[in-house]
Write an enzyme that holds these catalytic residues in place. Structure first.
Site, short mmCIF file in Angstrom:
data_model
loop_
_atom_site.label_atom_id
_atom_site.label_comp_id
_atom_site.label_asym_id
_atom_site.label_seq_id
_atom_site.Cartn_x
_atom_site.Cartn_y
_atom_site.Cartn_z
N GLU A 246 0.88 -1.18 0.00
CA GLU A 246 0.00 0.00 0.00
C GLU A 246 0.91 1.22 0.00
O GLU A 246 1.60 1.48 0.97
CB GLU A 246 -0.92 -0.06 1.22
CG GLU A 246 -2.12 0.83 1.07
CD GLU A 246 -1.87 2.20 1.60
OE1 GLU A 246 -1.40 3.07 0.80
OE2 GLU A 246 -2.13 2.43 2.78
N CYS A 280 -2.33 8.19 3.27
CA CYS A 280 -2.14 7.59 1.95
C CYS A 280 -3.29 7.96 1.03
O CYS A 280 -3.09 8.21 -0.16
CB CYS A 280 -2.01 6.08 2.08
SG CYS A 280 -3.17 5.35 3.22
N GLU A 379 3.13 12.62 -4.64
CA GLU A 379 2.54 12.65 -3.30
C GLU A 379 3.33 13.63 -2.43
O GLU A 379 4.54 13.45 -2.22
CB GLU A 379 2.59 11.24 -2.70
CG GLU A 379 1.88 11.14 -1.38
CD GLU A 379 1.78 9.68 -0.90
OE1 GLU A 379 2.82 9.01 -0.80
OE2 GLU A 379 0.65 9.24 -0.63
P1 NAI Z 1 9.34 4.71 4.10
O1 NAI Z 1 8.78 3.93 2.97
O2 NAI Z 1 10.83 4.81 4.23
O3 NAI Z 1 8.81 4.11 5.51
C1 NAI Z 1 7.75 3.20 5.67
C2 NAI Z 1 8.19 2.00 6.49
O4 NAI Z 1 9.16 1.27 5.74
C3 NAI Z 1 8.88 2.32 7.82
O5 NAI Z 1 8.53 1.37 8.79
C4 NAI Z 1 10.34 2.18 7.48
O6 NAI Z 1 11.15 1.89 8.61
C5 NAI Z 1 10.31 1.01 6.52
N1 NAI Z 1 11.47 0.89 5.65
C6 NAI Z 1 12.28 1.88 5.19
N2 NAI Z 1 13.27 1.36 4.44
C7 NAI Z 1 13.09 0.02 4.40
C8 NAI Z 1 13.78 -1.07 3.79
N3 NAI Z 1 14.88 -0.87 3.03
N4 NAI Z 1 13.31 -2.31 3.98
C9 NAI Z 1 12.21 -2.55 4.70
N5 NAI Z 1 11.51 -1.55 5.33
C10 NAI Z 1 11.95 -0.29 5.17
O7 NAI Z 1 8.69 6.14 4.04
P2 NAI Z 1 9.25 7.53 4.63
O8 NAI Z 1 10.63 7.77 4.11
O9 NAI Z 1 9.07 7.54 6.08
O10 NAI Z 1 8.26 8.59 3.97
C11 NAI Z 1 8.54 9.10 2.66
C12 NAI Z 1 7.28 9.26 1.85
O11 NAI Z 1 6.64 8.00 1.69
C13 NAI Z 1 6.21 10.13 2.48
O12 NAI Z 1 6.42 11.49 2.25
C14 NAI Z 1 4.98 9.63 1.76
O13 NAI Z 1 4.87 10.24 0.50
C15 NAI Z 1 5.25 8.16 1.59
N6 NAI Z 1 4.58 7.37 2.65
C16 NAI Z 1 3.38 6.80 2.38
C17 NAI Z 1 2.67 6.14 3.37
C18 NAI Z 1 1.34 5.54 3.10
O14 NAI Z 1 0.49 5.54 3.99
N7 NAI Z 1 1.11 4.94 1.95
C19 NAI Z 1 3.17 6.05 4.74
C20 NAI Z 1 4.48 6.65 4.92
C21 NAI Z 1 5.14 7.29 3.90
#
Ligand code: NAI
Ligand code: MG
Length: 477
Positions: A246, A280, A379
């Site tokens: 997602e 999201c 986004e």
């Molecule tokens: P992110 O994708 O890095 O973080 C989401 C989760 O993934 C966190 O638990 C993080 O620790 C984990 N993660 C990060 N790198 C990983 C890896 N290599 N392997 C496995 N897990 C990993 O997102 P971030 O950097 O916090 O936010 C950046 C952008 O992402 C936001 O500005 C937004 O646009 C989007 N985002 C979208 C979300 C949604 O609800 N669909 C939620 C959070 C972020």
């Protein structure tokens, strides 16, 4: 200082390292969480496997449902405590944090009731045979949770997974762990067997990556950014681990001139202001039929100008963003908009007395955003709406479908035939007509197409993703 929760106990991180926990309302550290690594993840996966092969795996679906129901009630009994934790950790206005506790409790209630109603089928086949299908649990499921709605996203993915009979290892986002550690502790208090629900905190590139790589994980649910989602799928492919993704969106609200504007305006405003736009399914694009364009902008601008941003405890319309880098990300989008001469049609204000050092971004309404502009394509994950006009239905559909995303869309029109005609043409996982559910709807299957991801969460549908279908063919004649 917080430890991991593994096998119904607090476990110190193998690294001996901790990550600061920051209050987004003032930018100050107030706690620390364990910095998990591959060793900690391995211990948690082992505990989950033992639960799956042991006491948890032996429970009947009815018994699982009863435990889930007990957990739901337990969470409600701790509403205020959990809301305070979530609010302080994530910067959510208290009313939002309280709503999130209601939502997680509702997820567990919903999946409690669903646990013993997940059934296979019998299939007509050749004579002399009886064929049936079983929906079996995957085994140990991994859950990588983002920081925007820790409680809600834990509820929707762990709730469904447990109902289907899996044991879980959860990796919260490094910025938002506190509420989930407490929820994990409460699962032990209501009687979930040791190892059924484990929470390992840590960075994504370390603990998250280790979870994704682990050969003992049978399914991964990931909610987060498109780039990391892609990487998770690639890494998980090494062990043929299925992934539900997602990844957010650029969801359009399509407003026709015949819409009920009084009903539309507060919903459109809330769909971007809720959780400071870090949702999201935020309604981040507003497409308006040209004949109503100025009127709709004027109404939205009036509403935006009244919005107030402040610390979580002041419970304003909008809280701070999660962290400094997220504020910089949103500010970079707005700087670019300014450089490109885009017009701000309305904006909220920071309240007096907001602490220095908080990550505050005022809600901003941008008008006449060209459909190809980054503000209309990417986004932002902040309280920013891009508004643009359309000429007719075909144009509206082209714009609505004209991003790489496809999570949610809405149609605002009183014309019933148009509602159905266009709902079928929109490429999105959910279409709302004269309403909008930014994050809401526990019962409603939810998920994306295109870059918004794949697989469905929420509702009964989510249970299928957490099971493996086995076909049994019996020859008796
Ligand atoms: P992110 O994708 O890095 O973080 C989401 C989760 O993934 C966190 O638990 C993080 O620790 C984990 N993660 C990060 N790198 C990983 C890896 N290599 N392997 C496995 N897990 C990993 O997102 P971030 O950097 O916090 O936010 C950046 C952008 O992402 C936001 O500005 C937004 O646009 C989007 N985002 C979208 C979300 C949604 O609800 N669909 C939620 C959070 C972020
Ligand atoms: Mg925090």
């Amino acid at each position: 200082m917080q430890q991991h929760f593994i096998d119904n106990r607090w476990v110190a991180p193998a690294s001996g390292q901790y990550i600061p926990v920051i209050d987004p309302s003032d930018g100050q550290q107030f706690d620390a969480v364990a910095q998990g690594n591959a060793h900690d993840v391995d211990v948690a996966v082992g505990a989950a496997r033992a639960a799956f092969d042991g006491a948890w795996g032996r429970m009947t679906a009815t018994e699982r449902g009863r435990l889930l129901q007990k957990l739901s009630q337990k969470l409600l009994d701790h509403t205020e405590e959990l809301a305070q934790l979530e609010s302080c950790d994530c910067g959510k206005p208290l009313k939002q944090a309280r709503a999130d506790v209601q939502a997680i409790a509702r997820y567990f209630e919903f999946y409690a009731g669903a646990a013993d109603k997940l059934m296979g089928e019998t299939i007509p086949y050749q004579s002399g045979y009886t064929v049936l299908t079983l929906r079996e649990p995957q085994g140990v499921t991994g859950h990588i949770i983002p920081w925007n709605y820790p409680l809600q996203i834990f509820g929707r993915s762990v709730g469904a997974s447990l109902a289907a009979g899996n044991a879980c290892v959860v990796k919260p986002a490094e910025d938002a762990c506190l509420s989930l550690l407490r929820v994990a502790e409460l699962t032990a208090e209501v009687g979930f067997p040791s190892g059924t629900i484990n929470v390992v905190t840590g960075f994504g590139h370390e603990a998250g990556d280790a979870l994704t790589r682990h050969p003992g994980i049978n399914h991964i649910s990931f909610t987060g950014s498109p780039n990391i989602g892609k990487r998770v799928v690639q890494t998980a492919a090494e062990h043929h681990t299925p992934v539900t993704l997602e990844l957010g969106g650029k969801s359009p609200q399509v407003v026709f001139a015949d819409a009920d504007f009084d009903a539309m305006v507060p919903v459109v405003v809330n769909a971007i202001v809720q959780n400071a736009g870090q949702t999201c399914s935020a309604g981040s694009r507003v497409l308006v039929e040209r004949s109503a364009y100025e009127e709709v902008i004027a109404r939205l601008a009036q509403a935006f100008n009244q919005l107030r941003v402040g610390p979580a405890t002041m419970d304003m319309d909008c809280g701070p963003l999660i962290r400094h880098s997220q504020l910089q990300r949103v500010a970079a989008f707005l700087d670019e908009a300014r450089r490109d001469g885009l017009t701000v049609a309305g904006a909220g204000q920071l309240v007096q007395g907001a602490p220095e050092g908080g990550f505050y971004q005022v809600p901003t309404l941008l008008r006449d955003v060209p459909p190809s502009h980054r503000l209309a394509q990417e986004e932002v994950f902040g309280p920013v709406i891009a508004i643009m006009p359309f000429d007719d239905e075909a144009h509206a559909v082209k714009l609505a479908n004209g991003t790489e995303f496809g999570l949610v869309a809405s149609l605002w029109t009183r014309d019933g035939a148009r509602q159905l005609r266009l709902a079928r043409q929109l490429r999105a996982g959910q279409v709302f007509i004269n309403n909008y559910g930014a994050g809401g709807g526990i019962e409603l299957p939810f998920g994306g197409v295109k870059a918004s991801g794949h697989g469905r969460e929420k509702g009964f549908e989510a249970l299928y993703g957490f099971t493996v279908l086995k076909t049994i063919s019996i020859k008796h004649d």
